[in-house]
Design a protein around this motif. Sequence first.
Motif, PDB file in Angstrom:
ATOM      1  N   ALA A 197     -28.277 -24.281  15.671  1.00 29.44           N
ATOM      2  CA  ALA A 197     -29.519 -23.503  15.783  1.00 29.44           C
ATOM      3  C   ALA A 197     -29.660 -22.479  14.660  1.00 29.44           C
ATOM      4  O   ALA A 197     -30.756 -22.305  14.098  1.00 29.44           O
ATOM      5  N   LYS A 198     -28.585 -21.800  14.309  1.00 27.27           N
ATOM      6  CA  LYS A 198     -28.644 -20.776  13.270  1.00 27.27           C
ATOM      7  C   LYS A 198     -28.990 -21.394  11.910  1.00 27.27           C
ATOM      8  O   LYS A 198     -29.828 -20.890  11.164  1.00 27.27           O
ATOM      9  N   ARG A 199     -28.343 -22.507  11.579  1.00 22.07           N
ATOM     10  CA  ARG A 199     -28.601 -23.199  10.311  1.00 22.07           C
ATOM     11  C   ARG A 199     -30.013 -23.781  10.307  1.00 22.07           C
ATOM     12  O   ARG A 199     -30.722 -23.723   9.301  1.00 22.07           O
ATOM     13  N   LYS A 200     -30.433 -24.345  11.436  1.00 19.71           N
ATOM     14  CA  LYS A 200     -31.769 -24.919  11.539  1.00 19.71           C
ATOM     15  C   LYS A 200     -32.833 -23.844  11.322  1.00 19.71           C
ATOM     16  O   LYS A 200     -33.820 -24.066  10.621  1.00 19.71           O
ATOM     17  N   ALA A 201     -32.622 -22.664  11.918  1.00 15.36           N
ATOM     18  CA  ALA A 201     -33.586 -21.570  11.749  1.00 15.36           C
ATOM     19  C   ALA A 201     -33.673 -21.149  10.285  1.00 15.36           C
ATOM     20  O   ALA A 201     -34.771 -20.894   9.764  1.00 15.36           O
ATOM     21  N   ARG A 202     -32.527 -21.077   9.611  1.00 12.87           N
ATOM     22  CA  ARG A 202     -32.530 -20.686   8.196  1.00 12.87           C
ATOM     23  C   ARG A 202     -33.228 -21.735   7.340  1.00 12.87           C
ATOM     24  O   ARG A 202     -34.013 -21.413   6.440  1.00 12.87           O
TER      25      ARG A 202
END
Length: 168
Positions: free
Chosen positions: A147-152
């Motif tokens: 989720a964190k990488r996807k948001a970035r």
Amino acid sequence: MASRALLTPCTSKSQPLIIPPKPKSTISAAAVHHPRRRELLSLTASVLAAPWVLLPPAPAQASNDEEYVKDTNEVISKVRTTIKMDKNDPNVAEAVAELRESSNSWVAKYRKEKSLLGRASFRDMYSALNAVSGHYVSFGPTAPIPAKRKARILEEMDTAEKALSRGR
């Protein structure tokens, strides 16, 4: 030709200073004034003085810019649809393979363009594609992006789109 020695009377233990002979010129005076040599020198000078004559004309910037915007928008939409797919979807591996192919061709095509390297859209797009490609290379085509990488990645896509709309 023999070396000349020069004594310096500064101290009683002075050493002779040896001055090497001047080197002879490798081109004789007659060779410089030869008609063919003069012709070659003048031709060389004219080519060096006008290098734009040898360069091909630069491609039209507007057509390259339109193509860059179109290609970048296509890759952005492919990235968004691919990373939002469910991990249980049977078409994930195929979509990831298509995404990797299109992102590799985008990078190969526009990485060489010096006029694009300083653009914000290129920088953000390149970074996002690097993150997506690195994830799928490391974890496989069916592994979901955290989720964190996807948001970035999605944030970089948004900023790249904004920069494209502003011509940057």
